[in-house]
Every structure is written in structure tokens, then in C-alpha cells.
Enzyme design. Sequence first.
Site, short mmCIF file in Angstrom:
data_model
loop_
_atom_site.label_atom_id
_atom_site.label_comp_id
_atom_site.label_asym_id
_atom_site.label_seq_id
_atom_site.Cartn_x
_atom_site.Cartn_y
_atom_site.Cartn_z
N GLY B 69 123.11 -29.91 35.38
CA GLY B 69 123.59 -28.54 35.47
C GLY B 69 124.36 -28.12 34.23
N THR B 70 125.15 -29.02 33.69
CA THR B 70 125.94 -28.68 32.50
C THR B 70 125.04 -28.29 31.34
OG1 THR B 70 127.86 -30.02 33.13
CG2 THR B 70 127.53 -29.65 30.78
N ASN B 137 131.87 -24.23 43.72
CA ASN B 137 131.95 -25.66 43.99
C ASN B 137 133.23 -26.06 44.72
OD1 ASN B 137 132.75 -24.69 41.34
ND2 ASN B 137 133.44 -26.76 40.90
N GLN B 165 125.47 -25.53 43.19
CA GLN B 165 126.03 -25.90 44.49
C GLN B 165 125.27 -25.28 45.66
OE1 GLN B 165 128.17 -28.15 45.26
NE2 GLN B 165 129.14 -28.62 43.29
N SER B 185 121.00 -28.58 39.70
CA SER B 185 121.35 -29.98 39.45
C SER B 185 120.80 -30.82 40.58
CB SER B 185 122.87 -30.13 39.37
OG SER B 185 123.23 -31.48 39.45
N HIS B 187 121.62 -34.00 41.51
CA HIS B 187 122.50 -34.90 42.26
C HIS B 187 123.43 -34.16 43.22
CE1 HIS B 187 126.64 -34.83 40.32
NE2 HIS B 187 125.95 -34.15 39.43
N THR B 223 112.10 -37.23 25.40
CA THR B 223 111.21 -37.84 26.39
C THR B 223 111.75 -37.54 27.78
OG1 THR B 223 110.58 -39.59 24.86
CG2 THR B 223 110.24 -40.04 27.20
N CYS B 310 134.73 -32.89 37.70
CA CYS B 310 134.65 -32.93 36.25
C CYS B 310 136.02 -32.95 35.62
CB CYS B 310 133.90 -31.74 35.72
SG CYS B 310 132.39 -31.48 36.59
#
Lengths: 394, 373
Positions: B69-70, B137, B165, B185, B187, B223, B310
Site C-alpha cells: 500500500g505504501t 485504519n 483498509q 494492500s 496483507h 521482477t 507503522c
Amino acid sequence: MSPAPTAIYLDHQATTPVDPRVLDVMLPWFSETFGNAHSEQHAWGRQAADAVDVAREQVAALIGATAREIVFTSGATESNNLAIKGAVRFAMRHGRGNHIVTVSTEHKCVLESCAAMADEGAEMTIVGVGPDGLVDPELVAAAITDHTVLVSVMAANNEIGVIQPLAELGALCRARGVLLHTDAAQAAGKVPLDVEAMQIDLLSISGHKMYAPKGIGALYTRRRPRARLLAEMSGGGQERGNRSGTLPVPMVVALGEASVVAVSEMSAEGTRLAGLRTRMLDRLRVDHGDMFVNGAMDRRVPGNLNVGFPGVDAEALMTALESVAISTGSACTSASVEPSYVLRALGLDDADAGASIRIGFGRFTTETEVDIAADMIAAAVGTQRSDSSVRAAE
Amino acid sequence: MDTYLDHNATTPVRPEVADAVVCALTQHGNASSVHRFGRLVRHTLDEARESVAVLVGVSPASIIFTSGGTEANNQALRDFDGHVLVSAVEHDSVLGAREDALVVDTDADGVVVLGHLRETLASCEGAALVSVMLANNETGALQPLRDVMRVAHEYGALVHCDAVQAAGKINVSFADLGVDMMSLSAHKLGGPQGVGALIVRDGLDPEPLLRGGGQERRRRAGTENVAGIAGFGAAARIALENLDWFAGLTKLRDDLESRLRAAVPDVVIHAIDAERLPNTSCIGLPGMTAEMQVMQLDLAGVAVSAGSACSSGKVAPSHVLQAMGQDDAAAQSAIRVSLGWNSDARDVDRFVDTWVTMAQRRGANADARRSVA
């Protein structure tokens, strides 16, 4: 989709399989022991953070660095982008120069990062290489000016495997007060690297070139004297502000374990791979005495071979060799059919560049596989040559 | 360690996702290679791209896979040629992407003040890009994206939406929202860490952040993280199938909140008047720092967070709560509880029991200190 292919994989400079030992170590981190390594206030986060710390030590040990100097990234492309754009942007912002020196045979992502900086007002000098693929340190020294911020020279080339004289470059860059960055994607884990002895300031590592998964890499950033960067990704301030974003714990753990395996096996494995390479070379020469080798043989990562067969169309050869995976250039550009710019930089003409193949041996390559593949390659070259001589006769 | 209620920080991968990841980890090709190993990997990428596309209702070609996401947020905003407007409650990766971003106010529930958005847009000359998250979030508050779109369109501005989120937790449709770019994102929705996506409307071409090879249609070099992307695809598919189940977490969350309110009358549930994600609760306890609460919960085997992961290395007051008008003391005394795909009523019971005991003891400790004095 068809079941798993049964073919001989000789393309280890494009990517390596994940070592089963690496896989075993990383798997629990997806589910059983998951956590956000930045959530250090609870047990899940702390165990993830501890695992990251261990991996950071392991990766540092691979290159003679300290753990605090390792920045985890998504791979060597990101590491190279961060090193070059980060260092040059930092210098330009603080009025400390704006000139980059690099080499014509660098990986695309290095050349493109330099080009991106040129778009932002930096100057760049591209130094050529000799017919053996090696850069002359004196030419690099001559290219350095009062405005030079960074010299970027790869450790080992992705197509021809030649190892550049990093220690000499490190000494001259340090003497001139210029940062030395090296793209070590193809060298790390294959040949010894020591950032202290070689006086390297920034060094890029790729996981999937050393038996860890794709999607993880690292950038070594020297602390003394400090190599300063402007971050490419801003946000949570992870990796000491050099690279924001949640760390992928299983991937980081995998890169750590891959480093440990590489350190312990590098020497013996290097000897073994060099033996396989000689075996291949000898076998191909029996049938094709006019075969030529691209790049220096004596200064080369042991798993790489790049050879040409005059008059042969390497693309057609690859198509014919359905059961042997080799390549004609670096994977990132192989979708395009232009002749390799690396081979052109050695002085090859389009025909010879287009007649060259890269054969990459790896940790799980066996003698038997090499023998079978060598026979198949030799036969395919022979077939193509007899076909074209028949056509010529007609 | 048995009660994990920090799913907004990261959520464990589901078993089916782990299978997809392992399967991809044992395929050893480079998707850019033309030989059969490369083709097999490309097929894995195509399938995953399709699954992620279906999750948010876009065509596969509009997806750029990133490292998370970042990176997606940075790529969306960093090189935009014009003014960038962000809401005050955005994630750090949005707030940090542009030093020159104009900040749009939010109300007491953390919801964008449309009048201020309009005012700020009116003050901009030339092109503008508005970045507003779908769900916060820390509080779970949802933003009125349709209203934001309407206002942005009045001024011809583009809109980027950080849906990190929201995706996989509530129904998210790129087309229905009408946004120009969206960040995801893996995860946060049951996929692995280290992979995300920037979704870009047809005809828009944000500058690549990473340069090099021609991967992702020349929009993101490097890659591809094949195993990560395969896991992302599997997680997207499963999350979509389970959206109704996830909506059911609202009941669990509301039950949690009402039990806290009954037992500890001065508890503050932030953004409670806003429409929220089903799984998130931002809980303020006057007189006790978030750090202290999280530590005590941790000792009892319950994982929650103080603010977003974070920045939790440094326990600064939450910028989200400050933007909602909370003072430093209040912004420093709120914890986040976030439920996930493997949460159940026992987790809630465990949290409620531990937290209520702690909150009630807080009063006793204060009384004890007073009587000593």
C-alpha cells in the site's frame, strides 16, 4: 494449465528456485507466527521484529556489513532505484554535486534510474567496457569531476557474468570523495563481497537471484562515512526512514536464511559450478569448434556461461530447445528481440550478438542435466546450421 | 498468545492463501522469460490479477502490482503534475508522499468536511488530485467518497482513494465509486505482506516510481513478486466470498462496545457516529495512556494496538484523533481493536474482561494514590 514442466532449467541468472531450506524457514511466518514487525507493543509484533533483526544480521554477514546498514526492499530494482535516485537527489538538494558515472553494461534499472536523474537535472557519464566486458578503473577515474556524487558499477554482469574490479573502484572513489554503488544482484551469494575491504558505500541485493523468493531484496547503506539518501517511498518511516512500508516478514526471514546458506556453501558450490561450466563448454566445442565465449572467463561468476555460434539465430535456437530453459539476454528485456546491448558494448555486431545464448547453472543443476542439455544444445545448433546450409545450397 | 485483535495492522494469511503462496514459491521461473518455466509463472500472475480485479470490479489491465500500500500511495501522488489535496486523517504514506500537499479538514468523526474540500479546490489553479481514504485504519470511519467525487468533479479534479483498509472488508467497486486511482494492500485482507496494487483508470498514466525492466506494462519495474501476488489473488477471491460473513463482525464489535460502555461509563468510542468498517473500534480511556493499556493487555495475552502499526515504534499522539479535534491527552489514550477472519466471541470476551478489569482498577489505583497523599 499443463502439469509441472519436465525440462532442464539453465537460466539461473534470470531467477533461481527457492531453496527448500529457505522455504522451510519462511513458511511458519505466514500463519503460525505472523505479525507486523512494526507492532512492537505486543507479542506477535515483537516476535516478528525479532525475526527481522536476526535476518538483518544474516544478510549483513554476507557482505561484511553491520545489521544497521541493511535496508530491506522489494528487490534489486527497488534497491538500485533507491541507491541512485536517493543519493543523487540528496546531493542535489544540498548542493553537493549532480554528476553520476556509470557503465554501458549495467542492468536496465540502473541505466534508467540514472536517466531519470538526468531528467531531473543531473549529468551522467557512461563509461564503456573492454571486449572482455570489464571496465577500466582509470576510465572511471577520468570521468569523475568535482560535481560527481556517485559511481555505479555492477559487481557481476547479468548476461556475461564478468566481475568488475570493485576493490580498485572503491579505493579510487573513496580517495575522490565519491560514493560507490554496486548492483550486486548477480554476485551476492555467489562470490565473496566485503563492503569494508572493497570500500563500497551502497550495494544492492536481490533475493530471487540467490535462492530466496522474488519480491525481496536489500540495499546496504554505509554508516561511516555515511551514505545519505532521500527516500523513494514515504510513510511510516520504517527502515530508519529510508524505505517506508510494512516489512514482509516471511520474505525477510527467507533472505536471511538464503544468506546463511550462501555463506556456508559459497566456496564449494563455486568450484562445483565452475566444473559444470567447463563440462558444458567442452561438450559444445566438440561439435562446434567455432563457438565463441562472450566476456572474460577468468573473472566471472561460476554459474554463468555466454556463448555464440556464428551464423545461428539464438531466438530460433531457444524455440527449438523446448526442454532446456536458457536465454538470449536478460529476462527483463527478453520480450523484446533487439540484440543485447551488453553484447554490443563488448564490440559484437548484431549478427554475433543475435547468435549468442546465456546458460546459467545453479545449486540444483546436476552433471547429468548438463550432459543432456549440452547434447541437446549442440544438436539444435547443428540442425539449424545444416538447415541453413541446405537452404543456401538450394 | 491467543487473542489477536490487531487485524488492521496485519492479518494472518488464510490456509488456502498459504497453499497458493507455497505453490508459487515452488515454481521457479521469471515471468519475463520466454521459456516454459517463464510461461507457467506468467499464468500464475494472470490468474491472480484476474482475482484482484474481480474483488474491486476493474479490468485486469488496470492493476499495477506493487510492494504494498505504501508504494501504491506514493506512486499515485508523488509525481502528479499539479496540486495534491489530502484529508487530515490519511495514512502516513499518503501524508508523506507530497511535502506540498494541501490538507483538508475532517469533522469530529474524522469525516472529510466537504465545504473545506470545496474551498481548498477553489483556491487551486490548474490540475488537482484529491486523495481520500475509503476507511480509516485507526477508527474504521468510512469517507463519503461519492460526495467527495461530486465535489472533485465540480472542479475537474482527479481522485485517488486509499482503499487499503476497506478492500476485502466491505464491498468496494472502483467503477461505482468513479475514482481515478485506488491503492490496495494484500496483507490487510488475508494475503501476504510485501504486495499491493495501484489501480489506475484507463487513460491515466502515473509516473513509475521504480524504473528498469518493462514489467507491469512499463508502469512498475522489477521482477514480479510471484508468490506474493499469487497469495494476493487467493486472498482477494476468499475475501470476496466472505464479505457477508465479515459484515457480521459488526454485531461482535457492537457487542464489545456496548459491554465496555456498560462497565466503564467514561469510555469514549471514537467515530461512533460515523459509518464504520464492521471490524474496527477505537477506544479511549480517560486517564490511562494507550501505551499503558496495550502493555497490560499484552501481558494478559491480548494483542491490540495504539494507533497505526507503522508509527507505533514511537508513541506519538494519533494524528487521526487530533484531526478529529481531540486534545493530546485524548489522542494519547485511545487503543484500536480490530477483528479479523479468525476472530470469534471468545476473543471479544477475553478482551472485554481484561480491559474492563484494567479500566476499573485504574480508578482504584488513582484512589489509592490519593489516600496515600
